[in-house]
Design an enzyme around this catalytic site. Structure first.
Site, mmCIF file in Angstrom:
data_model
loop_
_atom_site.group_PDB
_atom_site.id
_atom_site.type_symbol
_atom_site.label_atom_id
_atom_site.label_comp_id
_atom_site.label_asym_id
_atom_site.label_seq_id
_atom_site.Cartn_x
_atom_site.Cartn_y
_atom_site.Cartn_z
ATOM 1 N N GLY A 164 -3.311 -6.108 11.650
ATOM 2 C CA GLY A 164 -3.449 -5.131 10.576
ATOM 3 C C GLY A 164 -4.194 -5.699 9.380
ATOM 4 C CB THR A 165 -2.828 -7.003 6.166
ATOM 5 O OG1 THR A 165 -1.958 -5.889 6.000
ATOM 6 C CG2 THR A 165 -3.316 -7.453 4.808
ATOM 7 C CG ASN A 214 -0.427 0.716 2.414
ATOM 8 O OD1 ASN A 214 -0.485 1.945 2.518
ATOM 9 N ND2 ASN A 214 0.131 -0.067 3.337
ATOM 10 N N GLY A 237 1.728 -9.253 9.903
ATOM 11 C CA GLY A 237 1.264 -10.528 9.383
ATOM 12 C C GLY A 237 0.476 -11.378 10.346
ATOM 13 C CE LYS A 247 2.700 0.757 12.837
ATOM 14 N NZ LYS A 247 1.308 0.723 12.399
ATOM 15 C CB THR A 282 4.374 -1.375 5.496
ATOM 16 O OG1 THR A 282 4.615 0.020 5.338
ATOM 17 C CG2 THR A 282 2.921 -1.617 5.824
ATOM 18 C CB ILE A 285 7.712 -3.840 11.759
ATOM 19 C CG1 ILE A 285 6.967 -4.960 11.030
ATOM 20 C CG2 ILE A 285 8.923 -4.306 12.429
ATOM 21 C CD1 ILE A 285 7.801 -5.728 9.986
ATOM 22 N N GLY A 336 -0.479 7.107 1.691
ATOM 23 C CA GLY A 336 0.057 8.466 1.831
ATOM 24 C C GLY A 336 -0.601 9.271 2.940
ATOM 25 C CB CYS A 380 4.170 6.699 7.419
ATOM 26 S SG CYS A 380 3.167 6.423 5.955
HETATM 27 C C1 LIG Z 1 -3.806 -0.014 3.866
HETATM 28 C C2 LIG Z 1 -2.899 0.207 5.039
HETATM 29 C C3 LIG Z 1 -2.849 1.459 5.649
HETATM 30 C C4 LIG Z 1 -1.999 1.686 6.735
HETATM 31 N N1 LIG Z 1 -1.997 2.912 7.332
HETATM 32 C C5 LIG Z 1 -1.238 3.105 8.436
HETATM 33 C C6 LIG Z 1 -1.285 4.341 9.134
HETATM 34 O O1 LIG Z 1 -2.021 5.268 8.796
HETATM 35 N N2 LIG Z 1 -0.478 4.484 10.225
HETATM 36 C C7 LIG Z 1 0.336 3.478 10.682
HETATM 37 O O2 LIG Z 1 1.030 3.659 11.681
HETATM 38 N N3 LIG Z 1 0.383 2.291 10.045
HETATM 39 C C8 LIG Z 1 -0.389 2.092 8.945
HETATM 40 N N4 LIG Z 1 -0.351 0.871 8.322
HETATM 41 C C9 LIG Z 1 0.562 -0.173 8.821
HETATM 42 C C10 LIG Z 1 -0.141 -1.153 9.761
HETATM 43 O O3 LIG Z 1 -0.647 -0.511 10.898
HETATM 44 C C11 LIG Z 1 0.842 -2.267 10.205
HETATM 45 O O4 LIG Z 1 1.904 -1.711 10.920
HETATM 46 C C12 LIG Z 1 1.408 -3.039 9.014
HETATM 47 O O5 LIG Z 1 0.424 -3.206 8.009
HETATM 48 C C13 LIG Z 1 1.970 -4.394 9.401
HETATM 49 O O6 LIG Z 1 0.987 -5.196 9.998
HETATM 50 P P1 LIG Z 1 0.096 -6.278 9.183
HETATM 51 O O7 LIG Z 1 1.049 -7.127 8.406
HETATM 52 O O8 LIG Z 1 -0.665 -7.024 10.224
HETATM 53 O O9 LIG Z 1 -0.800 -5.484 8.290
HETATM 54 C C14 LIG Z 1 -1.194 0.632 7.223
HETATM 55 C C15 LIG Z 1 -1.256 -0.630 6.616
HETATM 56 C C16 LIG Z 1 -2.097 -0.852 5.555
HETATM 57 C C17 LIG Z 1 -2.151 -2.224 4.934
#
Ligand SMILES: Cc1cc2nc3c(=O)[nH]c(=O)nc-3n(C[C@H](O)[C@H](O)[C@H](O)COP(=O)(O)O)c2cc1C
Length: 305
Positions: A263-264, A68, A242, A163, A191, A189, A71, A129
């Site tokens: 998250g995802t 993703n 994950g 974070k 992304t 973490i 932004g 970010c």
């Molecule tokens: C579509 C999307 C938007 C995200 N927006 C943010 C955000 O605004 N702020 C933030 O700290 N992390 C954001 N993340 C990161 C997630 O909070 C998380 O740290 C990351 O996706 C890893 O975890 P996961 O593998 O379980 O998704 C976003 C992730 C995704 C997929």
């Protein structure tokens, strides 16, 4: 079974939280998830001013992952406080507000905007970010991370979580800097920087060219980061990356995370947080634990020769 966990000054009813940017402002999820059961809700990161975010495409599915580049699309902190905070603060789950600034001063202003407002349990500083210009700098350089955490700490009475980004050579050094700056905990973490390409058109798929990879594909990277920090730094860790099953959650806890964020996985199973919460007591009991803390960081490492 006592599921309560402590992260510095922050006490949460259980270790299962939902991650910023993947759970909207919780309203969208209320028909699927019993919000009051969550260990914490972290809504989409807010910035000082509204941000339109990146041009499309903003998401691309990859093998076992999601790329993703949103932004930090959001309406700014004033709109957040007016339109989202009252709802989020009255759900019965601890609310952790995620903020991101382009400068130290912006982080401080964001903390001041939130100071004294009812219903906020903690602030999560998104110093990681990868999708905004300069957005990764604070989390990439230990001295800058320490500076921004300590500046926010000076003006905020709330517990502070930093974070962190995995897109660095030594994440343990950044975590140590966050601890030195006065953070109560680190979230690990955000992304992993990545890219997707359409070779026929010879074009990148994301409007921003680069994006952040999330989902099951990054779990081993996230576990490695949690492990490295747990071995080197005395600061509570919230594991992210994950997590999509009880087993994933347990792996992060024994590796050294005191809590986890989903998250995802919320996208492909919006009820996953409830399922993990339902299954957690039995999993803890199977390790003869009476509290979550009994298993945190209990990984049995091979002895070095
Ligand atoms: C579509 C999307 C938007 C995200 N927006 C943010 C955000 O605004 N702020 C933030 O700290 N992390 C954001 N993340 C990161 C997630 O909070 C998380 O740290 C990351 O996706 C890893 O975890 P996961 O593998 O379980 O998704 C976003 C992730 C995704 C997929």
């Amino acid at each position: 079974m006592d599921l309560q966990v402590r992260l510095g000054r922050l006490t949460l009813p259980n270790p299962v939280l939902v991650a910023s940017g993947t759970f909207g402002y919780a309203r969208e999820m209320q028909s699927l998830v019993d919000l009051a059961r969550l260990g914490g809700i972290i809504p989409k990161t807010v910035t000082r001013q509204p941000r339109a975010g990146n041009p499309p495409w903003r998401t691309v599915e990859t093998a076992a992952g999601l790329l993703n580049a949103i932004g930090l699309d959001n309406d700014g902190v004033d709109a957040f406080v007016e339109h989202h905070l009252p709802y989020l603060a009255s759900r019965g789950a601890p609310l952790i507000v995620s903020v991101a600034g382009k400068t130290e001063q912006e982080f401080v202003e964001l903390a001041l905007c939130l100071e004294g407002r009812t219903g906020i349990a903690a602030i999560e500083l998104n110093v990681s970010c990868p999708n905004v210009s300069g957005g990764v700098d604070f989390g990439a350089v230990p001295a800058r991370c320490m500076a921004v955490v300590s500046k926010v700490r000076q003006v905020s009475s709330l517990p502070i979580i930093a974070k962190l980004t995995p897109n660095v050579a030594r994440i343990d050094e950044v975590a140590q800097a966050a601890a030195d700056g006065g953070a109560d905990a680190v979230s690990v973490i955000n992304t992993v920087q990545g890219m997707a390409v359409d070779w026929r058109k010879r074009k990148p798929l994301l409007g921003n060219v680069l994006g952040g990879l999330s989902g099951p594909a990054i779990k081993p990277i996230a576990l490695r980061c949690v492990h490295q920090i747990a071995q080197a730094v005395r600061i509570p860790i919230i594991g992210i990356g994950g997590i999509s099953s009880l087993d994933d959650c347990m792996e992060f806890l024994v590796t050294g995370a005191t809590a986890i964020q989903i998250g995802t996985a919320n996208y492909f199973d919006p009820t996953i947080s409830m399922k993990i919460l339902d299954q957690l007591p039995d999993a803890l009991a199977s390790l003869q634990a009476r509290r979550v803390a009994d298993i945190v960081g209990t990984l049995r490492l091979p002895t070095k020769p």
